[in-house]
Design an enzyme around this catalytic site. Structure first.
Site, PDB file in Angstrom:
ATOM      1  N   LYS A   1      -2.810  -5.227   1.168  1.00  0.00           N
ATOM      2  CA  LYS A   1      -0.878  -5.738   0.494  1.00  0.00           C
ATOM      3  C   LYS A   1      -0.908  -7.565   0.833  1.00  0.00           C
ATOM      4  CE  LYS A   1       0.461  -2.833  -2.611  1.00  0.00           C
ATOM      5  NZ  LYS A   1       0.254  -3.167  -3.571  1.00  0.00           N
TER       6      LYS A   1
ATOM      7  N   SER B   1       4.509  -4.299   0.559  1.00  0.00           N
ATOM      8  CA  SER B   1       4.829  -2.691   1.605  1.00  0.00           C
ATOM      9  C   SER B   1       5.606  -3.214   2.905  1.00  0.00           C
ATOM     10  CB  SER B   1       3.364  -1.724   1.693  1.00  0.00           C
ATOM     11  OG  SER B   1       3.388  -0.444   2.860  1.00  0.00           O
TER      12      SER B   1
ATOM     13  N   TYR C   1      -5.776  -0.145   2.861  1.00  0.00           N
ATOM     14  CA  TYR C   1      -4.666  -0.292   1.898  1.00  0.00           C
ATOM     15  C   TYR C   1      -3.606  -1.658   2.377  1.00  0.00           C
ATOM     16  CZ  TYR C   1      -0.419   0.692   0.082  1.00  0.00           C
ATOM     17  OH  TYR C   1       1.213   0.846  -1.005  1.00  0.00           O
TER      18      TYR C   1
HETATM   19  P1  NAD Z   1       1.472   4.890  -8.031  1.00  0.00           P
HETATM   20  O1  NAD Z   1      -0.065   5.539  -8.334  1.00  0.00           O
HETATM   21  O2  NAD Z   1       2.666   5.948  -9.268  1.00  0.00           O
HETATM   22  O3  NAD Z   1       1.444   4.163  -9.349  1.00  0.00           O
HETATM   23  C1  NAD Z   1       0.123   3.108  -9.102  1.00  0.00           C
HETATM   24  C2  NAD Z   1      -0.490   2.558 -10.908  1.00  0.00           C
HETATM   25  O4  NAD Z   1      -1.132   1.926 -11.274  1.00  0.00           O
HETATM   26  C3  NAD Z   1      -1.309   3.582 -11.702  1.00  0.00           C
HETATM   27  O5  NAD Z   1      -0.038   4.714 -12.303  1.00  0.00           O
HETATM   28  C4  NAD Z   1      -2.168   3.972 -11.847  1.00  0.00           C
HETATM   29  O6  NAD Z   1      -2.737   4.274 -13.199  1.00  0.00           O
HETATM   30  C5  NAD Z   1      -2.299   2.555 -12.117  1.00  0.00           C
HETATM   31  N1  NAD Z   1      -3.862   2.001 -11.599  1.00  0.00           N
HETATM   32  C6  NAD Z   1      -4.291   1.917 -10.161  1.00  0.00           C
HETATM   33  N2  NAD Z   1      -5.101   1.227 -10.218  1.00  0.00           N
HETATM   34  C7  NAD Z   1      -5.609   0.321 -11.660  1.00  0.00           C
HETATM   35  C8  NAD Z   1      -5.802  -0.932 -12.590  1.00  0.00           C
HETATM   36  N3  NAD Z   1      -7.168  -1.012 -11.859  1.00  0.00           N
HETATM   37  N4  NAD Z   1      -5.521  -1.050 -13.253  1.00  0.00           N
HETATM   38  C9  NAD Z   1      -4.810  -0.650 -14.059  1.00  0.00           C
HETATM   39  N5  NAD Z   1      -3.810   0.380 -13.256  1.00  0.00           N
HETATM   40  C10 NAD Z   1      -4.216   0.882 -12.043  1.00  0.00           C
HETATM   41  O7  NAD Z   1       1.962   4.667  -7.139  1.00  0.00           O
HETATM   42  P2  NAD Z   1       3.485   3.951  -7.134  1.00  0.00           P
HETATM   43  O8  NAD Z   1       4.256   4.265  -5.895  1.00  0.00           O
HETATM   44  O9  NAD Z   1       4.476   3.911  -8.508  1.00  0.00           O
HETATM   45  O10 NAD Z   1       3.365   2.606  -6.445  1.00  0.00           O
HETATM   46  C11 NAD Z   1       3.452   1.283  -7.200  1.00  0.00           C
HETATM   47  C12 NAD Z   1       3.048   0.052  -6.340  1.00  0.00           C
HETATM   48  O11 NAD Z   1       4.112  -0.421  -5.158  1.00  0.00           O
HETATM   49  C13 NAD Z   1       1.116   0.076  -5.846  1.00  0.00           C
HETATM   50  O12 NAD Z   1       1.083  -1.600  -5.777  1.00  0.00           O
HETATM   51  C14 NAD Z   1       2.145   0.556  -4.220  1.00  0.00           C
HETATM   52  O13 NAD Z   1       0.648  -0.200  -3.146  1.00  0.00           O
HETATM   53  C15 NAD Z   1       3.335  -0.079  -4.233  1.00  0.00           C
HETATM   54  N6  NAD Z   1       3.664   0.725  -3.381  1.00  0.00           N
HETATM   55  C16 NAD Z   1       4.206   2.081  -3.087  1.00  0.00           C
HETATM   56  C17 NAD Z   1       4.753   2.739  -1.752  1.00  0.00           C
HETATM   57  C18 NAD Z   1       5.091   3.829  -1.885  1.00  0.00           C
HETATM   58  O14 NAD Z   1       4.915   4.562  -0.613  1.00  0.00           O
HETATM   59  N7  NAD Z   1       4.879   5.037  -2.889  1.00  0.00           N
HETATM   60  C19 NAD Z   1       5.168   1.684  -0.669  1.00  0.00           C
HETATM   61  C20 NAD Z   1       5.258   0.463  -0.773  1.00  0.00           C
HETATM   62  C21 NAD Z   1       4.610   0.070  -1.780  1.00  0.00           C
HETATM   63  N1  UFG Z   2       4.808  13.073   7.087  1.00  0.00           N
HETATM   64  C1  UFG Z   2       4.587  14.524   7.969  1.00  0.00           C
HETATM   65  N2  UFG Z   2       4.486  14.831   6.797  1.00  0.00           N
HETATM   66  C2  UFG Z   2       3.286  15.387   6.444  1.00  0.00           C
HETATM   67  C3  UFG Z   2       3.660  13.487   5.426  1.00  0.00           C
HETATM   68  C4  UFG Z   2       4.466  13.336   6.747  1.00  0.00           C
HETATM   69  O1  UFG Z   2       5.527  14.703   9.212  1.00  0.00           O
HETATM   70  O2  UFG Z   2       2.929  15.679   4.984  1.00  0.00           O
HETATM   71  C5  UFG Z   2       6.201  12.271   8.534  1.00  0.00           C
HETATM   72  C6  UFG Z   2       4.697  11.260   9.161  1.00  0.00           C
HETATM   73  O3  UFG Z   2       3.840  11.368  10.057  1.00  0.00           O
HETATM   74  C7  UFG Z   2       5.982  10.050   8.799  1.00  0.00           C
HETATM   75  C8  UFG Z   2       6.812  10.084   8.014  1.00  0.00           C
HETATM   76  O4  UFG Z   2       6.713  11.499   7.026  1.00  0.00           O
HETATM   77  O5  UFG Z   2       6.921  10.276  10.223  1.00  0.00           O
HETATM   78  C9  UFG Z   2       6.761   9.528   6.270  1.00  0.00           C
HETATM   79  O6  UFG Z   2       5.299   9.995   5.648  1.00  0.00           O
HETATM   80  P1  UFG Z   2       5.264   9.610   4.576  1.00  0.00           P
HETATM   81  O7  UFG Z   2       3.385   9.379   4.577  1.00  0.00           O
HETATM   82  O8  UFG Z   2       5.836  10.144   3.607  1.00  0.00           O
HETATM   83  O9  UFG Z   2       5.391   7.349   4.774  1.00  0.00           O
HETATM   84  P2  UFG Z   2       4.808   6.427   5.197  1.00  0.00           P
HETATM   85  O10 UFG Z   2       5.447   5.509   6.193  1.00  0.00           O
HETATM   86  O11 UFG Z   2       3.331   6.652   6.189  1.00  0.00           O
HETATM   87  O12 UFG Z   2       3.767   5.300   4.287  1.00  0.00           O
HETATM   88  C10 UFG Z   2       4.595   4.651   3.398  1.00  0.00           C
HETATM   89  C11 UFG Z   2       3.600   4.611   2.291  1.00  0.00           C
HETATM   90  C12 UFG Z   2       3.173   3.625   2.287  1.00  0.00           C
HETATM   91  C13 UFG Z   2       4.037   1.927   2.869  1.00  0.00           C
HETATM   92  C14 UFG Z   2       4.873   2.748   3.460  1.00  0.00           C
HETATM   93  C15 UFG Z   2       5.883   1.470   3.786  1.00  0.00           C
HETATM   94  O13 UFG Z   2       2.969   5.984   1.776  1.00  0.00           O
HETATM   95  O14 UFG Z   2       1.875   3.022   1.579  1.00  0.00           O
HETATM   96  O15 UFG Z   2       5.194   3.571   3.133  1.00  0.00           O
HETATM   97  O16 UFG Z   2       6.925   2.023   5.136  1.00  0.00           O
HETATM   98  F1  UFG Z   2       3.451   1.935   2.985  1.00  0.00           F
END
Ligand code: NAD
Ligand code: UFG
Length: 365
Positions: free
Chosen positions: A160, A131, A156
């Site tokens: 990572k 991330s 979190y």
């Molecule tokens: P998500 O929660 O939809 O998917 C993660 C999945 O992992 C879920 O289906 C959950 O049930 C499963 N899981 C959690 N713990 C587990 C375990 N111990 N064993 C088996 N399964 C498990 O989230 P996502 O948005 O699809 O994210 C996928 C990956 O990408 C994550 O590692 C997350 O940290 C990373 N990531 C997500 C974002 C974002 O904004 N969505 C940004 C950066 C990185």
């Molecule tokens: N925001 C609002 N209102 C809300 C939610 C978000 O104003 O209800 C704003 C936040 O302050 C930020 C922007 O929208 O300025 C984006 O916020 P998000 O929560 O959608 O995303 P973040 O950038 O905070 O974080 C996301 C994921 C993290 C990841 C990161 C990587 O949640 O897991 O992107 O850049 F690490």
């Protein structure tokens, strides 16, 4: 190729499974269903006409993971899988500050258990979901991979960073391993069919799912977390990336590891080191972002345009841990993977809205 995908029923995992199948690969999915629904993969199967064997298991269960990774291997003892795409983990930033141990256990200990199981099965290729949070509060934007990793503002983010370090150390220690660290910026949107998408449990933490739930009538108004940042309109700026582009980046990273022969033992038995930096060449890092930042107000306006709905907003205090602006320099992925994001903000919002409109209560609706 045959892939084991952890977190396969989750938001990004399910989109990646679909893209892998479309690219001709075979997939077995694993998930403990702690934050997702089995239904997502059923829909992927329906969309692609291909089967996705699914195992409900926890990555912390080393025995279960070893059993999956060793199952179905050819009789000649060759490996059953070519690679693991590792999405499984907990991802709610706020929750991680309340339950740090659960986050380190799931994410860090879970990854260690998975690595151990992979080693036992001789599967030594991994694509890891990292991330942009590892950069912390960057000194300047756009952020290239050469930017030193910073100090994430929550457990979190640290989980990572720790996993990245473990994977880098593993790659440096054992040249048979190849690992791609993919640093995602802000994944949003959904598959254009509207059949799979993001289905957060409870109150959404992230911007686009929250806006979507306001648009569909599940929530009253969006709180904008701060309008006094040093950005053009005072609201936070992020690099939103369409989840389908993100998923395709994973397919490219997989192909790179395989085609470039990354991780194959060289005659010296040494892990090759990339010139000029400390990262081993068998552990490349790529940003997956668009290179373009949009403010919260711009995102809201784009969603309103795509949906034809008005999104009521109110300005609230800054959210602790948030930074002003974060967007990628995506040059390295373009040059090395031949990958770049194709969807713009309008398509991201249009697809997010289609998914929400067709599935107002998510998969369980
Ligand atoms: P998500 O929660 O939809 O998917 C993660 C999945 O992992 C879920 O289906 C959950 O049930 C499963 N899981 C959690 N713990 C587990 C375990 N111990 N064993 C088996 N399964 C498990 O989230 P996502 O948005 O699809 O994210 C996928 C990956 O990408 C994550 O590692 C997350 O940290 C990373 N990531 C997500 C974002 C974002 O904004 N969505 C940004 C950066 C990185
Ligand atoms: N925001 C609002 N209102 C809300 C939610 C978000 O104003 O209800 C704003 C936040 O302050 C930020 C922007 O929208 O300025 C984006 O916020 P998000 O929560 O959608 O995303 P973040 O950038 O905070 O974080 C996301 C994921 C993290 C990841 C990161 C990587 O949640 O897991 O992107 O850049 F690490």
């Amino acid at each position: 190729m045959k892939l084991l995908v952890t977190g396969a029923t989750g938001y990004i995992g399910s989109h990646a499974v679909l893209e892998l199948l479309e690219a001709g690969h075979e997939v077995v999915g694993v998930d403990n269903l702690s934050n997702s629904s089995r239904e997502s993969l059923r829909r992927v199967e329906a969309l692609t006409g291909k089967a996705v064997p699914f195992v409900q298991a926890d990555i912390r269960d080393r025995g279960a993971m070893a059993a999956v990774l060793n199952a179905g291997g050819p009789a000649d003892g060759a490996r059953a899988f070519d690679a693991v795409m590792h999405f499984a983990g907990l991802k709610a930033v706020g929750e991680s500050t309340e339950q740090p141990v659960a986050y380190y256990e799931n994410n860090v200990a879970g990854t260690l258990s998975l690595l151990d199981a992979m080693e036992s099965a001789g599967v030594r290729r991994m694509i890891f979901s990292s991330s942009a949070t590892v950069y912390g509060d960057p000194q300047s934007v756009p952020i290239a991979e050469t930017t030193p990793v910073g100090s994430p503002s929550n457990p979190y983010g640290f989980s990572k960073l720790m996993i990245e370090q473990i994977l880098r150390d593993l790659a440096a220690a054992d040249p048979r391993w190849s690992v791609a660290l993919l640093r995602y910026f802000n994944p949003v949107g959904a598959h254009s069919s509207g059949r799979i998408g993001e289905d957060p449990q409870g109150v959404p933490n992230n911007l686009v799912p929250y806006i979507s739930q306001v648009a569909v009538g599940r929530r009253e108004a969006l709180s904008i977390f701060g309008d006094d940042y040093p950005t053009p309109d005072g609201t936070g700026v992020r690099d939103y990336i369409h989840v389908v582009d993100l998923a395709r980046g994973h397919v490219r990273a997989l192909e790179f590891l395989v085609n470039a022969g990354v991780g194959q033992t060289d005659p010296s038995g040494q892990s090759p080191r990339a010139a000029g930096d400390q990262a081993p060449a068998n552990c490349p890092v790529w940003n997956l972002g668009t290179g373009r930042g949009y403010s919260v107000r711009e995102a809201v306006a784009a969603f309103e345009k795509a949906s034809g709905r008005t999104i009521p907003v109110r300005v609230a205090p800054r959210r602790p841990g948030d930074i002003a602006a974060c967007y990628a320099d995506p040059t390295l992925a373009r040059e090395q993977l031949g990958w770049e994001a194709e969807h713009g903000l309008e398509a991201m919002m249009r697809d997010a809205w289609r998914w929400q409109r067709q599935n107002p209560q998510g998969y369980e609706g």
